[in-house]
Design an enzyme around this catalytic site. Structure first.
Site, PDB file in Angstrom:
ATOM      1  N   CYS A  63       1.211  -1.137  -0.218  1.00 42.12           N
ATOM      2  CA  CYS A  63      -0.310   0.467   0.153  1.00 42.12           C
ATOM      3  C   CYS A  63       0.613   1.115  -0.053  1.00 42.12           C
ATOM      4  O   CYS A  63       1.790   1.504   0.785  1.00 42.12           O
ATOM      5  CB  CYS A  63      -0.815   0.037   1.418  1.00 42.12           C
ATOM      6  SG  CYS A  63      -2.440  -0.722   1.436  1.00 42.12           S
ATOM      7  N   HIS A  64       0.582   2.552  -1.472  1.00 41.72           N
ATOM      8  CA  HIS A  64       1.312   3.903  -1.309  1.00 41.72           C
ATOM      9  C   HIS A  64       1.156   4.456   0.240  1.00 41.72           C
ATOM     10  O   HIS A  64      -0.808   4.660   0.228  1.00 41.72           O
ATOM     11  CB  HIS A  64       1.031   4.345  -2.520  1.00 41.72           C
ATOM     12  CG  HIS A  64       1.801   3.156  -3.086  1.00 41.72           C
ATOM     13  ND1 HIS A  64       0.725   2.613  -3.535  1.00 41.72           N
ATOM     14  CD2 HIS A  64       2.590   3.398  -3.976  1.00 41.72           C
ATOM     15  CE1 HIS A  64       1.861   2.180  -4.714  1.00 41.72           C
ATOM     16  NE2 HIS A  64       2.315   3.543  -4.884  1.00 41.72           N
ATOM     17  N   MET A  98      -8.374  -0.240   0.624  1.00 46.76           N
ATOM     18  CA  MET A  98      -7.030  -0.961   1.654  1.00 46.76           C
ATOM     19  C   MET A  98      -7.530  -0.393   2.819  1.00 46.76           C
ATOM     20  O   MET A  98      -7.601  -0.921   3.719  1.00 46.76           O
ATOM     21  CB  MET A  98      -5.660  -1.285   1.050  1.00 46.76           C
ATOM     22  CG  MET A  98      -6.077  -2.057  -0.107  1.00 46.76           C
ATOM     23  SD  MET A  98      -6.354  -4.071   0.020  1.00 46.76           S
ATOM     24  CE  MET A  98      -6.256  -4.417   1.805  1.00 46.76           C
ATOM     25  N   GLU A  99      -7.936   1.089   2.941  1.00 49.45           N
ATOM     26  CA  GLU A  99      -7.932   1.575   4.129  1.00 49.45           C
ATOM     27  C   GLU A  99      -9.023   1.440   4.352  1.00 49.45           C
ATOM     28  O   GLU A  99      -9.254   1.833   5.750  1.00 49.45           O
ATOM     29  CB  GLU A  99      -7.469   3.243   3.793  1.00 49.45           C
ATOM     30  CG  GLU A  99      -6.024   3.931   3.384  1.00 49.45           C
ATOM     31  CD  GLU A  99      -5.401   3.314   1.916  1.00 49.45           C
ATOM     32  OE1 GLU A  99      -4.141   3.284   2.361  1.00 49.45           O
ATOM     33  OE2 GLU A  99      -6.024   2.892   1.614  1.00 49.45           O
ATOM     34  N   ASP A 113     -12.897  -8.027  20.361  1.00 44.15           N
ATOM     35  CA  ASP A 113     -11.702  -7.191  21.614  1.00 44.15           C
ATOM     36  C   ASP A 113     -13.244  -7.220  22.956  1.00 44.15           C
ATOM     37  O   ASP A 113     -12.444  -7.633  24.290  1.00 44.15           O
ATOM     38  CB  ASP A 113     -11.114  -6.869  21.428  1.00 44.15           C
ATOM     39  CG  ASP A 113     -10.370  -6.368  22.796  1.00 44.15           C
ATOM     40  OD1 ASP A 113      -9.467  -7.458  22.695  1.00 44.15           O
ATOM     41  OD2 ASP A 113     -10.453  -5.292  23.070  1.00 44.15           O
TER      42      ASP A 113
END
Length: 302
Positions: A63-64, A98-99, A113
């Site tokens: 990823c950039h 992707m972000e 969690d």
């Protein structure tokens, strides 16, 4: 990482979704009533998702790094499921899928969690991309009949056999990649009358585009703009501006280019730089977005 230096910055948007399935109504009730021992589930998950979006490039190798200019994380409860939506926007050269996916994933993990002391049978059902917008994929116009183009190389030295043409071949390759049929390719000297004669001939043939490379510089023999401009029915300054602006980010010499573009009848004529790199970068700057002119040009039948 993939080389994105040839890409244009544009508005990029992506939305991703993740679903956490609890196993009891009591778990959902604890979330709704803010009675989870670890704190407010949605606020913690939102903060974790925002941090994840901004640090995606730090954990996913290809990823950039990029500026995140907008991020929003929302939650909905449906029966025993918590649905997470992450939306990311930026103005950059590559997408933010992707972000968005990473933000939704981390939000789901954070919820898991925080609720695991209350619910030992939770599941993260899926993480998926819901929407992706921006970039060249948004600018592709589909034509029932393929567009046609002719390429003219204007150069005294190449037409005289002293040099090999590379710029014209680069232009043709990029046209073919974009689904445009190259109907003709010719090399001529830097002569106004000869340039005009060829352009007029192609427009009479009904060629959709005439791309001219060479003769846009400042030497005395660079006469392509002088040849083309008097023929134009309607100039389109933004095309030349886009090429110069794109080139300026790569070399300050781009400001010296005298590229020009416009319509002669229904034929789009574009004069590009004569250097191989200049021609390649100019094509990257305007294609495929420039093809949209044929969707809005009056009388164009495709």
């Amino acid at each position: 990482m993939i080389d994105i230096t040839s890409k244009n910055s544009s508005l990029r948007k992506a939305t991703a979704q993740a679903v956490v399935k609890t196993s009891s109504p009591q778990t959902i009730q604890a979330v709704q009533e803010n009675k989870v021992p670890k704190g407010n589930v949605f606020e913690m998950a939102r903060a974790a998702a925002l941090l994840a979006a901004k640090h995606t490039a730090s954990v996913i190798p290809d990823c950039h790094p990029m500026p995140i200019e907008y991020a929003a994380v929302g939650f909905e409860i449906e029966d025993l499921q918590i649905i997470i939506t992450a939306e990311i926007k930026t103005v950059y050269k590559t997408g933010v899928e992707m972000e968005a996916l990473y933000a939704a994933s981390v939000a789901a993990l954070t919820i898991y969690d925080m609720l695991k002391p209350l619910d030992k049978n939770m599941e993260i059902l899926h993480i998926q991309l819901s929407e992706k917008r921006g970039g060249k994929s948004d600018k592709k116009d589909v034509f029932d009949v393929p567009l046609t183009a002719s390429v003219i190389v204007c150069s005294d030295s190449i037409s005289g056999g002293d040099k090999e043409d590379k710029a014209g071949k680069v232009i043709m390759e990029k046209l073919k990649t974009g689904g445009v049929i190259v109907s003709d390719y010719i090399i001529i000297p830097d002569e106004i009358e000869e340039i005009q004669a060829k352009v007029k001939a192609y427009t009479r043939q009904g060629i959709n585009m005439v791309l001219i490379t060479g003769g846009t510089g400042l030497s005395k023999r660079d006469v392509t703009p002088e040849a083309v401009k008097p023929l134009l029915d309607r100039e389109i300054p933004g095309i030349a501006e886009a090429m110069r602006n794109y080139g300026q980010d790569r070399t300050p010499l781009s400001m010296l280019s005298r590229s020009i573009a416009g319509f002669i009848g229904e034929t789009l004529v574009i004069a590009l730089p004569g250097s191989t790199k200049g021609a390649e970068e100019s094509m990257d700057a305007i294609f495929p977005a420039v093809l949209h002119v044929f969707k809005i040009q009056d009388g164009f039948q495709h």
